[in-house]
Write a protein that holds these residues in place. Structure first.
Motif, PDB file in Angstrom:
ATOM      1  N   PRO A 258      -8.104  13.788   3.769  1.00 43.30           N
ATOM      2  CA  PRO A 258      -7.516  12.463   3.993  1.00 43.30           C
ATOM      3  C   PRO A 258      -8.118  11.380   3.102  1.00 43.30           C
ATOM      4  CG  PRO A 258      -8.005  13.539   6.069  1.00 43.30           C
ATOM      5  CD  PRO A 258      -8.621  14.386   5.008  1.00 43.30           C
ATOM      6  N   LEU A 259      -9.427  11.453   2.850  1.00 41.97           N
ATOM      7  CA  LEU A 259     -10.070  10.467   1.989  1.00 41.97           C
ATOM      8  C   LEU A 259      -9.443  10.466   0.611  1.00 41.97           C
ATOM      9  CD1 LEU A 259     -12.331   8.457   1.242  1.00 41.97           C
ATOM     10  CD2 LEU A 259     -13.794  10.437   0.788  1.00 41.97           C
ATOM     11  N   LEU A 260      -9.259  11.654   0.019  1.00 44.76           N
ATOM     12  CA  LEU A 260      -8.669  11.737  -1.317  1.00 44.76           C
ATOM     13  C   LEU A 260      -7.203  11.330  -1.307  1.00 44.76           C
ATOM     14  CD1 LEU A 260     -10.287  15.049  -2.612  1.00 44.76           C
ATOM     15  CD2 LEU A 260     -10.786  12.720  -3.367  1.00 44.76           C
ATOM     16  N   GLY A 261      -6.491  11.636  -0.209  1.00 41.16           N
ATOM     17  CA  GLY A 261      -5.097  11.229  -0.126  1.00 41.16           C
ATOM     18  C   GLY A 261      -4.942   9.718  -0.128  1.00 41.16           C
ATOM     19  N   HIS A 262      -5.698   9.045   0.722  1.00 44.25           N
ATOM     20  CA  HIS A 262      -5.642   7.580   0.750  1.00 44.25           C
ATOM     21  C   HIS A 262      -6.119   6.986  -0.576  1.00 44.25           C
ATOM     22  CE1 HIS A 262      -4.437   7.184   4.875  1.00 44.25           C
ATOM     23  NE2 HIS A 262      -5.496   7.836   5.341  1.00 44.25           N
ATOM     24  N   ALA A 263      -7.188   7.551  -1.130  1.00 40.42           N
ATOM     25  CA  ALA A 263      -7.714   7.023  -2.391  1.00 40.42           C
ATOM     26  C   ALA A 263      -6.707   7.194  -3.522  1.00 40.42           C
ATOM     27  CB  ALA A 263      -9.026   7.723  -2.742  1.00 40.42           C
ATOM     28  N   SER A 264      -5.924   8.275  -3.487  1.00 43.17           N
ATOM     29  CA  SER A 264      -4.918   8.493  -4.532  1.00 43.17           C
ATOM     30  C   SER A 264      -3.831   7.422  -4.488  1.00 43.17           C
ATOM     31  CB  SER A 264      -4.297   9.885  -4.384  1.00 43.17           C
ATOM     32  OG  SER A 264      -5.264  10.890  -4.594  1.00 43.17           O
ATOM     33  N   TRP A 265      -3.521   6.940  -3.292  1.00 47.45           N
ATOM     34  CA  TRP A 265      -2.566   5.822  -3.203  1.00 47.45           C
ATOM     35  C   TRP A 265      -3.124   4.595  -3.903  1.00 47.45           C
ATOM     36  CZ3 TRP A 265       2.191   4.195  -2.337  1.00 47.45           C
ATOM     37  CH2 TRP A 265       2.389   2.831  -2.109  1.00 47.45           C
ATOM     38  N   HIS A 266      -4.383   4.304  -3.664  1.00 46.09           N
ATOM     39  CA  HIS A 266      -4.989   3.133  -4.290  1.00 46.09           C
ATOM     40  C   HIS A 266      -5.140   3.331  -5.799  1.00 46.09           C
ATOM     41  CE1 HIS A 266      -5.685   1.106  -0.495  1.00 46.09           C
ATOM     42  NE2 HIS A 266      -6.173   2.238   0.005  1.00 46.09           N
ATOM     43  N   ALA A 267      -5.299   4.588  -6.241  1.00 45.43           N
ATOM     44  CA  ALA A 267      -5.315   4.859  -7.678  1.00 45.43           C
ATOM     45  C   ALA A 267      -3.968   4.515  -8.300  1.00 45.43           C
ATOM     46  CB  ALA A 267      -5.659   6.331  -7.925  1.00 45.43           C
ATOM     47  N   TYR A 268      -2.890   4.850  -7.609  1.00 42.17           N
ATOM     48  CA  TYR A 268      -1.557   4.486  -8.093  1.00 42.17           C
ATOM     49  C   TYR A 268      -1.373   2.976  -8.143  1.00 42.17           C
ATOM     50  CZ  TYR A 268       3.220   2.958  -7.201  1.00 42.17           C
ATOM     51  OH  TYR A 268       4.392   2.251  -7.218  1.00 42.17           O
ATOM     52  N   ARG A 269      -1.755   2.289  -7.066  1.00 44.53           N
ATOM     53  CA  ARG A 269      -1.561   0.839  -7.026  1.00 44.53           C
ATOM     54  C   ARG A 269      -2.389   0.124  -8.077  1.00 44.53           C
ATOM     55  NH1 ARG A 269       1.272  -1.486  -2.844  1.00 44.53           N
ATOM     56  NH2 ARG A 269       1.093  -3.255  -4.237  1.00 44.53           N
ATOM     57  N   ALA A 270      -3.545   0.709  -8.434  1.00 44.05           N
ATOM     58  CA  ALA A 270      -4.360   0.098  -9.479  1.00 44.05           C
ATOM     59  C   ALA A 270      -3.832   0.403 -10.870  1.00 44.05           C
ATOM     60  CB  ALA A 270      -5.810   0.585  -9.365  1.00 44.05           C
ATOM     61  N   SER A 271      -3.099   1.502 -11.019  1.00 43.70           N
ATOM     62  CA  SER A 271      -2.637   1.938 -12.337  1.00 43.70           C
ATOM     63  C   SER A 271      -1.304   1.324 -12.728  1.00 43.70           C
ATOM     64  CB  SER A 271      -2.511   3.469 -12.361  1.00 43.70           C
ATOM     65  OG  SER A 271      -3.736   4.097 -12.030  1.00 43.70           O
ATOM     66  N   VAL A 272      -0.437   1.083 -11.751  1.00 37.90           N
ATOM     67  CA  VAL A 272       0.920   0.591 -12.016  1.00 37.90           C
ATOM     68  C   VAL A 272       1.049  -0.811 -11.426  1.00 37.90           C
ATOM     69  CG1 VAL A 272       3.369   1.022 -11.680  1.00 37.90           C
ATOM     70  CG2 VAL A 272       1.792   2.944 -11.956  1.00 37.90           C
ATOM     71  N   THR A 273       1.532  -1.733 -12.234  1.00 40.51           N
ATOM     72  CA  THR A 273       1.703  -3.111 -11.783  1.00 40.51           C
ATOM     73  C   THR A 273       2.669  -3.161 -10.586  1.00 40.51           C
ATOM     74  OG1 THR A 273       1.371  -3.919 -14.036  1.00 40.51           O
ATOM     75  CG2 THR A 273       2.408  -5.433 -12.469  1.00 40.51           C
ATOM     76  N   PRO A 274       2.278  -3.800  -9.485  1.00 38.86           N
ATOM     77  CA  PRO A 274       3.165  -3.836  -8.302  1.00 38.86           C
ATOM     78  C   PRO A 274       4.473  -4.534  -8.610  1.00 38.86           C
ATOM     79  CG  PRO A 274       0.924  -4.504  -7.747  1.00 38.86           C
ATOM     80  CD  PRO A 274       0.985  -4.441  -9.245  1.00 38.86           C
ATOM     81  N   LEU A 275       5.486  -4.209  -7.830  1.00 43.86           N
ATOM     82  CA  LEU A 275       6.771  -4.879  -7.961  1.00 43.86           C
ATOM     83  C   LEU A 275       6.641  -6.352  -7.615  1.00 43.86           C
ATOM     84  CD1 LEU A 275       9.126  -2.263  -6.275  1.00 43.86           C
ATOM     85  CD2 LEU A 275       9.050  -2.822  -8.696  1.00 43.86           C
ATOM     86  N   PRO A 276       7.390  -7.237  -8.300  1.00 40.62           N
ATOM     87  CA  PRO A 276       7.355  -8.645  -7.927  1.00 40.62           C
ATOM     88  C   PRO A 276       7.978  -8.857  -6.565  1.00 40.62           C
ATOM     89  CG  PRO A 276       9.113  -8.226  -9.510  1.00 40.62           C
ATOM     90  CD  PRO A 276       8.321  -6.950  -9.404  1.00 40.62           C
ATOM     91  N   PRO A 277       7.575  -9.925  -5.852  1.00 43.99           N
ATOM     92  CA  PRO A 277       8.182 -10.199  -4.541  1.00 43.99           C
ATOM     93  C   PRO A 277       9.676 -10.371  -4.643  1.00 43.99           C
ATOM     94  CG  PRO A 277       6.235 -11.576  -4.929  1.00 43.99           C
ATOM     95  CD  PRO A 277       6.564 -10.914  -6.230  1.00 43.99           C
ATOM     96  N   ALA A 278      10.374  -9.956  -3.623  1.00 42.20           N
ATOM     97  CA  ALA A 278      11.832 -10.090  -3.598  1.00 42.20           C
ATOM     98  C   ALA A 278      12.224 -11.559  -3.657  1.00 42.20           C
ATOM     99  CB  ALA A 278      12.401  -9.429  -2.349  1.00 42.20           C
ATOM    100  N   ALA A 279      13.299 -11.845  -4.387  1.00 41.61           N
ATOM    101  CA  ALA A 279      13.778 -13.214  -4.527  1.00 41.61           C
ATOM    102  C   ALA A 279      14.250 -13.738  -3.177  1.00 41.61           C
ATOM    103  CB  ALA A 279      14.907 -13.274  -5.544  1.00 41.61           C
ATOM    104  N   GLU A 280      13.919 -14.997  -2.929  1.00 43.54           N
ATOM    105  CA  GLU A 280      14.355 -15.623  -1.664  1.00 43.54           C
ATOM    106  C   GLU A 280      15.863 -15.841  -1.687  1.00 43.54           C
ATOM    107  OE1 GLU A 280      12.634 -16.436   0.996  1.00 43.54           O
ATOM    108  OE2 GLU A 280      10.711 -15.743   0.279  1.00 43.54           O
TER     109      GLU A 280
END
Length: 280
Positions: A258-280
């Motif tokens: 589980p530690l590596l699974g959760h950490a892999s998610w954070h590796a993705y979020r650190a590697s790929v720029t997050p999507l911009p917030p949805a337009a109002e």
């Protein structure tokens, strides 16, 4: 005197429901931008992963038991049919990321301010079945090629038949069989690198953006190519934690998985720029 009617005041936009996590804007999902990583990042991902484990211990235990079960099966195959150990290890590398998809969903929901749920983590893949199926096909081909290459290496170096478990250990630690060990490790390393490079961010990206398998796989390869040193360190940390867990009978995977699974998610979020917030 004619008066102009006053237009009605615009109503405020409603807050997006939780299901909006699974319906990102298609155009934004294609605008994939990568971020630079540092050598300290893998350790930060592990720290964030540990925080997710503590926040959802029940989910962590459930998936930890699944990872431990994989280790038990791998150990049994090594003792009874050692020539298939590398093939099964590749199968574990194939199945592991998909088991971890439930952990990715848990981390994603926590980052979005939603309560993680085991039921949601078990069904998070069904909304991305097409992309996941294509990625599974690619990885199955790699797994079959890896297994065949492993058998060929054994057949070349052991002309009298496949060795027993004792024979494999003697071959591994016998200085006279250095060529066998070098070829076996080289072949396994090539396929392990391909599997790792293809999946390091592709599966969490499919879950997060509902993108196609080709885009996700290419993005994963781009992340590895652009941050080779960091990804080598991350892969080494994963291999070290898994190896230590297997050395002690697989039980440490109750936490390490589980530690590596959760950490892999954070590796993705650190590697790929997050999507911009949805337009109002």
């Amino acid at each position: 005197m004619t008066t102009t009617p006053t237009p009605p005041a615009p109503q405020p936009a409603a807050a997006p429901p939780p299901e909006a996590l699974d319906a990102p804007d298609a155009q934004a999902a294609q605008a994939v931008q990568l971020q630079r990583l540092g050598l300290a990042d893998p350790f930060r991902w592990l720290a964030l992963g540990l925080r997710d484990v503590r926040a959802a211990p029940g989910i962590a235990v459930f998936y930890g038991l699944l990872f431990w079960g994989m280790a038990v099966v791998l150990g049994w195959v090594f003792r009874t049919r050692p020539e298939y150990s590398m093939s099964l290890a590749c199968g574990c590398l194939l199945l592991g990321p998909f088991l971890a998809m439930g952990l990715y969903d848990t981390s994603r929901r926590r980052q979005a301010g939603l309560a993680p749920q085991l039921s949601e983590s078990l069904t998070c893949w069904d909304r991305h079945l097409g992309s996941m199926a294509m990625l599974v096909l690619v990885l199955v081909v790699l797994e079959l090629l890896w297994g065949r290459a492993s058998l060929v290496v054994f057949a070349v170096f052991f002309h009298t038949g496949m060795p027993s478990t004792t024979g494999v250990l003697q071959a591994t630690f016998n200085p006279q069989n250095g060529a066998f060990v070098a070829v076996y490790v080289a072949v396994g390393g090539v396929f392990a690198a391909l599997v790792f490079s293809t999946t390091v961010v592709s599966i969490p990206m499919i879950l997060d953006r509902d993108t196609d398998a080709l885009t996700a796989g290419i993005t994963s390869l781009r992340v590895v190519a652009g941050n080779t040193g960091v990804m080598l360190l991350w892969g080494a940390l994963i291999a070290a934690l898994v190896a230590v867990s297997l050395w002690f009978g697989g039980a440490p995977l109750l936490l390490a998985g589980p530690l590596l699974g959760h950490a892999s998610w954070h590796a993705y979020r650190a590697s790929v720029t997050p999507l911009p917030p949805a337009a109002e």
